[in-house]
Design an enzyme around this catalytic site. Structure first.
Site, PDB file in Angstrom:
ATOM      1  N   CYS A 187       0.842  -1.187   0.000  1.00 19.89           N
ATOM      2  CA  CYS A 187       0.000   0.000   0.000  1.00 19.89           C
ATOM      3  C   CYS A 187       0.879   1.239   0.000  1.00 19.89           C
ATOM      4  O   CYS A 187       2.105   1.156   0.093  1.00 19.89           O
ATOM      5  CB  CYS A 187      -0.947   0.013   1.201  1.00 19.89           C
ATOM      6  SG  CYS A 187      -0.086   0.142   2.790  1.00 19.89           S
ATOM      7  N   CYS A 232       3.343   1.680   2.827  1.00 16.80           N
ATOM      8  CA  CYS A 232       4.624   0.973   2.686  1.00 16.80           C
ATOM      9  C   CYS A 232       5.613   1.826   1.902  1.00 16.80           C
ATOM     10  O   CYS A 232       6.785   1.954   2.283  1.00 16.80           O
ATOM     11  CB  CYS A 232       4.415  -0.361   1.971  1.00 16.80           C
ATOM     12  SG  CYS A 232       3.316  -1.513   2.828  1.00 16.80           S
ATOM     13  N   ASP A 259       7.658  28.092 -32.747  1.00 14.98           N
ATOM     14  CA  ASP A 259       8.776  28.358 -33.646  1.00 14.98           C
ATOM     15  C   ASP A 259       8.250  28.164 -35.071  1.00 14.98           C
ATOM     16  O   ASP A 259       7.228  27.506 -35.275  1.00 14.98           O
ATOM     17  CB  ASP A 259       9.911  27.376 -33.349  1.00 14.98           C
ATOM     18  CG  ASP A 259      10.997  27.415 -34.402  1.00 14.98           C
ATOM     19  OD1 ASP A 259      11.531  28.512 -34.639  1.00 14.98           O
ATOM     20  OD2 ASP A 259      11.296  26.366 -34.991  1.00 14.98           O
TER      21      ASP A 259
END
Length: 752
Positions: free
Chosen positions: A26, A29, A446
């Protein structure tokens, strides 16, 4: 705890280390591993629960030392293996995990159905309790709460050994407590039961929670199974991309023979052969042969591209016809293909600010839940409720308070989005792009190589006098192309390309800076600057004079064509706009975005291009550093700016913008400077990329709102005794299922 910052003086000694971490169940952890690593001086770590990868910037530490730190935290770690090409034997860890969970889920579900039916019957109708009914329920529940629930128990035991807690601790404690209480109730002294009915059974299950323990196991296993399957699907696009790489390659030996070797053994500058249907093994240059190449897997572009000698080709694309001899210019991890795979992997391991907050909350959430559950149970006891009622409330709080949805909210969305983007030729490098995109109000383009194809072409042909027929036009173009076919000038290539079949030329003469001349089919033909062509015979043709003035005012090049001393035509040569330019700009403007053109061309040329594609304003005569200044000024004015460039000479501007998008083939500059790489040379991917990023952020916000809202609302409801523990378990599993399912909707982005 804040991660130690690696100082500037240590930058040379900083190493980026990536570890594969297993055993995390989870977000808590992941938060625990991250905290352990960040406690080490000179280490800055980020651990992603969804991808199970720890990304660490460390000074003076080796990978095995960091693995040892992770091991001490109760998890397993190994150096991350960079994989760019997966063969068919490569296993999908999430898919394998899902299959293991499915086996346990099926057994648990098969036993849970009769267990739930019998438990409900015995709870609602006590007279139906046959002799030995307790043993029947226990026999049905035992495999579920032991073998099927073992993944939760094993992690909880490991956590206990390391004096930590995680989501598995909540689940395991809930299952064990419910089972222990039930066994005590079934085989202990049972008080006489007063009354019956479904509502009494729903409220306290008659103090027997075996079906709750089994039900929680089933629901959590189901949630984890769908979660693992969703993560496997989320990574399927990346695996499919990686699997496109060639497995073997036919190397061309000096004597002309071919030797088939693994593609991983191909060396730079080696020549190899690719035949129809085969995948090009590395980036390279065509030495011999011609073939159509399917770029769709790499760029999303459906139209094949024809490759000739001296053309550059990209590894991972497929030869459709013809035989190519290619000299490798980049192999293995240095290819564009490998770089794109790494981009997706890196994007999936990064964390957004919202996810860091979620992980921090998850890290402290489990201990807080135990406290809340204990206080809720105590409060019910103090209020005069029975022990069974207090236990039911405590169990409900423990079961419903899963922070898994919180930990999955952002990573699952990013995994799916990055995989879908890879299929569309859109590579999102990280969360910076996603977090910036919602506030973008200005898009700067550009010109050369971005709005235009970056290649000169004849844009208009103006005929003199009465020579306006298509036949006259083709004749003059053919004569001009014949003369220019002997020239090496860039303008010459554009003129030659405009005529399908130029004839031979004799007596070719090139006058530097002026033009060329020669004899073609008995005619003396000159092509060059108007001033040179009219040096002996002035041109007074109104159409030609007007074409010259119009072209030069737009910054385009105009050449005259003279045949036997008479000026016959004016050719306007310019960098051609991409077919997708106008549509892409219109799409951006329809989204309320301001568009600006930055170019090094003169004002006339800049305004002409802006008008053609519908750009709001143009800034001309820009050097690369000047583009950065313009973007900085826009940002100082309060605008959030996205810069779209070809990634070659726009690197500083891409970095200086709030969001950089490099369009084209993904050069090294592009990969380093841009936040989003658009592999397809199609400007329509610009609004598509912005839409994908916005859709991803919407999904993340929806996931976070659900995850936070669920936990904020569910715990008080459970503490108030309004939820049966079985219903709480189902709600908790549905929370995670909602998050991963919501994220999987992004797989359909852009589907028509």
């Amino acid at each position: 705890m804040a991660a130690p910052v690696v100082g500037d003086a240590d930058l040379q000694s900083v190493r980026r280390i990536r570890l594969d971490v297993s055993g995390m169940s989870c977000a808590a952890c992941a938060s625990r591993v991250e905290t352990k690593l960040n406690k080490i001086p000179g280490v800055r770590a980020s651990v992603n629960f969804a991808t199970r990868v720890a990304t660490i910037d460390a000074v003076g530490m080796a990978a095995d030392e960091l693995c040892g730190v992770v091991e001490k935290a109760g998890y397993h770690a190994a150096p991350h293996t960079e994989t760019t090409v997966l063969d068919k034997r490569t296993k999908d860890p999430d898919g394998a995990h899902a299959r293991r969970l499915l086996r346990r889920l099926l057994v648990a579900a098969v036993l849970f159905v009769p267990l739930a039916d019998l438990s409900t019957l015995f709870a609602i109708v006590p007279s139906a309790r046959v002799p030995g009914w307790g043993y029947i329920l226990t026999a049905l529940a035992a495999p579920v709460v032991t073998w099927a629930a073992w993944p939760f128990h094993s992690v909880a035991l490991r956590n206990a050994r390391h004096r930590t807690t995680s989501m598995e601790t909540l689940i395991s404690v809930g299952i064990v407590a419910a089972t222990a209480w039930s066994l005590s109730s079934v085989f202990g002294d049972q008080p006489p039961r007063e009354g019956s009915g479904i509502w009494r059974a729903i409220l306290n299950s008659d103090s027997i929670y075996l079906e709750v323990a089994a039900g929680v196991t089933v629901f959590v296993l189901a949630g984890r199974y769908f979660e693992a399957r969703a993560k496997s699907k989320a990574g399927s696009a990346l695996r499919a991309l990686a699997e496109l790489g060639a497995k073997n390659v036919a190397v061309l030996l000096p004597d002309g023979a071919e030797l088939v070797i693994p593609a991983s053994e191909l060396k730079k500058r080696q020549r190899f052969v690719t035949r129809p249907g085969e995948t090009i093994a590395a980036d390279g240059v065509v030495v011999d042969g011609s073939a159509a190449i399917d770029m769709s897997a790499m760029t999303g572009e459906a139209k094949p591209v024809r490759a000739y000698p001296a053309a550059s080709v990209v590894g991972g694309t497929v030869v459709m016809d013809g035989r190519l001899v290619i000299e490798a210019t980049a192999v293995g991890a240095d290819t564009q293909f490998a770089a794109m795979v790494r981009l997706v992997e890196q994007a999936q391991t990064q964390k957004a600010r919202a996810q860091r907050l979620a992980d921090h909350i998850a890290g402290v959430f489990v201990p807080v839940v135990f406290v809340i559950a204990g206080l809720a149970g105590a409060a019910w006891l103090v209020s005069g409720a029975g022990a069974d009622r207090a236990f039911s409330v405590t169990l409900g709080v423990l079961v419903i308070a899963c922070p898994c949805a919180l930990g999955l909210a952002t990573p699952t969305a990013m995994m799916v989005a990055s995989g879908r983007g890879a299929q569309l030729g859109i590579f999102i490098k990280g969360y910076r792009a996603l977090e910036t995109i919602r506030s973008i109000d200005t898009v700067v383009f550009d010109k050369t190589g971005t709005l235009t194809v970056g290649q000169l072409a004849v844009s208009t042909v103006t005929m003199a006098g009465s020579g306006t027929s298509e036949r006259d036009r083709e004749e003059v173009l053919g004569l001009a192309a014949a003369v220019e076919s002997a020239s090496e000038h860039a303008m010459a290539a554009a003129i030659v390309a405009a005529s399908p079949d130029p004839g031979p030329v004799n007596g070719f003469v090139a006058v530097a800076g002026c033009g060329v001349s020669g004899e073609v089919g008995g005619h003396h033909v000159e092509v060059g600057k108007p001033s040179w062509i009219t040096r002996t015979t002035p041109c007074h043709d109104a159409a030609l004079v007007s074409a010259r003035l119009d072209g030069e005012s737009r910054g385009e090049t105009v050449v005259f064509v003279s045949v036997d001393g008479v000026v016959r035509a004016a050719l306007t040569i310019a960098d051609t706009l991409k077919d997708s330019a106008a549509a892409a700009v219109a799409a951006l403007r329809s989204r309320g975005l301001r568009t600006i053109l930055l170019t090094g061309d003169n004002r006339a040329a800049a305004d002409a291009v802006a008008a053609q594609v519908g750009i709001d304003s143009a800034v001309a005569d820009m050097l690369p550093e000047g583009k950065v200044d313009v973007i900085q000024r826009l940002r100082e004015e309060g605008h959030t700016v996205a810069m779209v460039g070809d990634g070659i000479n726009d690197g500083p501007a891409l970095v200086g913008a709030d969001l950089g998008l490099a369009i084209g083939r993904g050069t090294d500059v592009a990969l380093g400077a841009a936040d989003i790489i658009l592999v397809r040379d199609d400007l329509n991917t610009v609004p598509q990329a912005l839409d994908l990023a916005r859709a991803t952020m919407r999904t993340i916000r929806m996931n976070m709102i659900w995850a936070f809202g669920y936990n904020v609302a569910a715990i008080p409801i459970a503490a108030a005794g309004l939820l049966n523990p079985l219903i709480a378990g189902a709600a908790m599993a549905f929370s995670s299922f909602f998050v991963v399912s919501n994220s999987l909707r992004l797989r359909n982005f852009g589907a028509q």
